[in-house]
Design a protein around this motif. Structure first.
Motif, PDB file in Angstrom:
ATOM      1  N   GLY A  12       0.789  -1.222   0.000  1.00 27.45           N
ATOM      2  CA  GLY A  12       0.000   0.000   0.000  1.00 27.45           C
ATOM      3  C   GLY A  12       0.820   1.271   0.000  1.00 27.45           C
ATOM      4  N   ASP A  13       0.114   2.396  -0.099  1.00 26.14           N
ATOM      5  CA  ASP A  13       0.745   3.705  -0.048  1.00 26.14           C
ATOM      6  C   ASP A  13       0.920   4.135   1.406  1.00 26.14           C
ATOM      7  OD1 ASP A  13       0.931   4.059  -2.798  1.00 26.14           O
ATOM      8  OD2 ASP A  13      -1.129   4.811  -2.926  1.00 26.14           O
ATOM      9  N   PRO A  14       1.868   5.012   1.661  1.00 27.49           N
ATOM     10  CA  PRO A  14       2.042   5.516   3.016  1.00 27.49           C
ATOM     11  C   PRO A  14       0.845   6.353   3.428  1.00 27.49           C
ATOM     12  CG  PRO A  14       3.305   6.813   1.491  1.00 27.49           C
ATOM     13  CD  PRO A  14       2.759   5.666   0.699  1.00 27.49           C
ATOM     14  N   PHE A  15       0.613   6.455   4.721  1.00 32.23           N
ATOM     15  CA  PHE A  15      -0.521   7.246   5.193  1.00 32.23           C
ATOM     16  C   PHE A  15      -0.190   7.846   6.555  1.00 32.23           C
ATOM     17  CE2 PHE A  15      -1.065   3.016   6.832  1.00 32.23           C
ATOM     18  CZ  PHE A  15      -1.651   3.162   8.082  1.00 32.23           C
ATOM     19  N   GLY A  16      -1.031   8.783   6.968  1.00 30.84           N
ATOM     20  CA  GLY A  16      -0.808   9.449   8.246  1.00 30.84           C
ATOM     21  C   GLY A  16       0.029  10.700   8.081  1.00 30.84           C
ATOM     22  N   ASN A  17       0.270  11.368   9.187  1.00 32.56           N
ATOM     23  CA  ASN A  17       1.065  12.582   9.171  1.00 32.56           C
ATOM     24  C   ASN A  17       2.534  12.271   8.941  1.00 32.56           C
ATOM     25  OD1 ASN A  17      -1.203  14.148   9.778  1.00 32.56           O
ATOM     26  ND2 ASN A  17      -0.912  13.884  11.980  1.00 32.56           N
ATOM     27  N   SER A  18       3.233  13.215   8.324  1.00 30.47           N
ATOM     28  CA  SER A  18       4.669  13.066   8.132  1.00 30.47           C
ATOM     29  C   SER A  18       5.375  13.142   9.479  1.00 30.47           C
ATOM     30  CB  SER A  18       5.208  14.169   7.214  1.00 30.47           C
ATOM     31  OG  SER A  18       4.682  14.033   5.917  1.00 30.47           O
ATOM     32  N   ASP A  19       6.399  12.329   9.628  1.00 36.11           N
ATOM     33  CA  ASP A  19       7.181  12.292  10.859  1.00 36.11           C
ATOM     34  C   ASP A  19       8.600  12.742  10.518  1.00 36.11           C
ATOM     35  OD1 ASP A  19       8.086  11.812  13.380  1.00 36.11           O
ATOM     36  OD2 ASP A  19       8.106   9.633  13.213  1.00 36.11           O
ATOM     37  N   PRO A  20       8.944  13.998  10.786  1.00 33.32           N
ATOM     38  CA  PRO A  20      10.272  14.503  10.415  1.00 33.32           C
ATOM     39  C   PRO A  20      11.330  14.092  11.429  1.00 33.32           C
ATOM     40  CG  PRO A  20       9.010  16.249  11.443  1.00 33.32           C
ATOM     41  CD  PRO A  20       8.088  15.060  11.357  1.00 33.32           C
ATOM     42  N   TYR A  21      12.482  13.615  10.932  1.00 36.02           N
ATOM     43  CA  TYR A  21      13.606  13.251  11.790  1.00 36.02           C
ATOM     44  C   TYR A  21      14.626  14.381  11.776  1.00 36.02           C
ATOM     45  CZ  TYR A  21      11.763   8.471  11.337  1.00 36.02           C
ATOM     46  OH  TYR A  21      10.958   7.362  11.361  1.00 36.02           O
ATOM     47  N   GLY A  22      15.062  14.787  12.952  1.00 40.10           N
ATOM     48  CA  GLY A  22      16.027  15.867  13.059  1.00 40.10           C
ATOM     49  C   GLY A  22      17.302  15.429  13.752  1.00 40.10           C
ATOM     50  N   ILE A  23      18.311  16.280  13.673  1.00 39.82           N
ATOM     51  CA  ILE A  23      19.569  16.062  14.381  1.00 39.82           C
ATOM     52  C   ILE A  23      19.488  16.831  15.697  1.00 39.82           C
ATOM     53  CG2 ILE A  23      22.070  16.428  14.352  1.00 39.82           C
ATOM     54  CD1 ILE A  23      21.964  16.215  11.317  1.00 39.82           C
ATOM     55  N   GLY A  24      19.446  16.105  16.813  1.00 39.82           N
ATOM     56  CA  GLY A  24      19.347  16.747  18.110  1.00 39.82           C
ATOM     57  C   GLY A  24      20.649  17.428  18.494  1.00 39.82           C
ATOM     58  N   LEU A  25      20.550  18.675  18.979  1.00 39.27           N
ATOM     59  CA  LEU A  25      21.730  19.474  19.328  1.00 39.27           C
ATOM     60  C   LEU A  25      21.525  20.146  20.676  1.00 39.27           C
ATOM     61  CD1 LEU A  25      22.114  21.197  15.842  1.00 39.27           C
ATOM     62  CD2 LEU A  25      23.600  19.382  16.733  1.00 39.27           C
ATOM     63  N   HIS A  26      22.609  20.656  21.237  1.00 38.66           N
ATOM     64  CA  HIS A  26      22.535  21.376  22.509  1.00 38.66           C
ATOM     65  C   HIS A  26      21.648  22.609  22.342  1.00 38.66           C
ATOM     66  CE1 HIS A  26      26.910  19.748  22.938  1.00 38.66           C
ATOM     67  NE2 HIS A  26      26.014  18.810  23.229  1.00 38.66           N
ATOM     68  N   LYS A  27      20.735  22.810  23.262  1.00 40.53           N
ATOM     69  CA  LYS A  27      19.822  23.940  23.210  1.00 40.53           C
ATOM     70  C   LYS A  27      20.585  25.258  23.331  1.00 40.53           C
ATOM     71  CE  LYS A  27      15.532  25.543  23.249  1.00 40.53           C
ATOM     72  NZ  LYS A  27      14.621  25.327  22.102  1.00 40.53           N
ATOM     73  N   GLY A  28      20.341  26.160  22.357  1.00 44.26           N
ATOM     74  CA  GLY A  28      20.915  27.493  22.422  1.00 44.26           C
ATOM     75  C   GLY A  28      22.361  27.616  21.986  1.00 44.26           C
ATOM     76  N   SER A  29      22.983  26.531  21.516  1.00 48.50           N
ATOM     77  CA  SER A  29      24.380  26.618  21.066  1.00 48.50           C
ATOM     78  C   SER A  29      24.441  27.159  19.645  1.00 48.50           C
ATOM     79  CB  SER A  29      25.046  25.245  21.131  1.00 48.50           C
ATOM     80  OG  SER A  29      24.633  24.437  20.029  1.00 48.50           O
TER      81      SER A  29
END
Length: 323
Positions: free
Chosen positions: A263-280
């Motif tokens: 089948g085709d994909p369904f549902g909301n997109s789930d974006p993957y990010g690169i986690g980094l130190h907050k505020g750096s």
């Protein structure tokens, strides 16, 4: 409608991406994702002794061609300068994902889409694709970033508002939806509409339950603790299908010839990010680098050597990187 080929089958094209994983190292990091019909991998896509389906020759070629930043650019960024002085990136991630980050027990080498992103960034900063991998779980990712035990987290790490309160996210560098996995002999389920009246597994700690309530309200949902248990339920015929993030299912298909994605994909997109130190000052640096590897074809070449070994299509368009 444009058609795409996945391991020999002709299927409707969709926005793919979402390679992140259960047994794939993302099992513990599950969100919900999607994918088109995927039969068992074959040829160069068959899993070897290490369990990897990655084209290691192509993977190494991508790393060898990775660009190196000007010294002035690195020296002008405190986050990157510290990594260069150390000589490697400290990454939070996993090493059990067939397509994203898998360690070869014989050589100790870690390869995959997530691993490649980290190693290419390490080369950009230090001149060598060296990383030190620290294992993370859903419960430890933010903590390791907050106490600066790692420089970044690359582990099919979904960007959410709650997490953005604690860490910065570069990217997204990958995007996923949800997919349906069935036995390879199953011909009665070909789309989410076919789940009505069927017994469908999903992970108890994932967004799969809510997703199925919305898109397949007449399905009989059964929850299991993790990806291996959901997969086994399909293989043993205790359920008809398994719905979860596509990246998790890609790993299952890569390792098991008795299941496929339909089948085709369904549902909301789930974006993957690169986690980094907050505020750096890492965020702008990494986003600029991500844009450059998307523009020069490095991102697509890495996708071909990893995820593309199971999904036999042209590389999808990378998700737009946040400004």
């Amino acid at each position: 409608m444009e058609r795409i080929e996945i391991a020999g089958l002709q299927l409707s094209r969709r926005k793919l991406l979402g390679i992140g994983l259960g047994t794939l190292g993302a099992g513990a990091l599950a969100a919900c994702s999607s994918s088109p019909s995927l039969p068992a991998p074959s040829g160069s896509g068959s899993a070897g002794a290490s369990g990897s389906v990655i084209d290691l020759a192509a993977y190494d070629a991508v790393l060898s061609k990775g660009k190196v930043a000007d010294a002035s650019l690195v020296d002008g960024n405190a986050w990157a300068k510290a990594i260069k002085a150390r000589g490697m990136i400290n990454r939070g991630g996993t090493d059990t994902s067939s397509l994203f980050s898998l360690r070869d027990p014989a050589t100790g080498k870690v390869a995959g889409f997530d691993a490649g992103i980290s190693q290419l960034l390490a080369k950009y900063i230090t001149g060598q694709p060296k990383e030190n991998l620290s294992q993370v779980t859903v419960d430890t990712r933010e903590t390791l970033l907050q106490n600066q035990s790692v420089d970044l987290v690359i582990a099919t790490y979904s960007i959410t508002p709650a997490r953005q309160q604690k860490v910065d996210f570069a990217g997204p560098y990958y995007e996923s939806k949800s997919a349906i996995l069935v036995k390879s002999t199953n011909s009665s389920i070909n789309s989410v509409d076919d789940l009505a009246g069927k017994n469908v597994a999903t992970q108890a700690a994932s967004t799969g339950v809510a997703l199925l309530q919305k898109y397949a309200p007449k399905a009989n949902v059964q929850t299991f603790d993790d990806n291996p248990k959901c997969l086994a339920a399909v293989q043993q015929g205790r359920v008809d299908a398994y719905v979860i993030d596509q990246s998790i299912l890609l790993s299952d298909v890569a390792k098991n010839k008795d299941v496929k994605i339909v089948g085709d994909p369904f549902g909301n997109s789930d974006p993957y990010g690169i986690g980094l130190h907050k505020g750096s000052d890492a965020l702008a640096f990494v986003n600029a680098w991500l844009k450059s590897i998307e523009e020069d074809g490095t991102w697509a070449a890495l996708w071909k050597a990893t995820v593309g070994q199971v999904v036999k299509t042209d590389p999808p368009k990378p998700p737009a990187i946040a400004s």
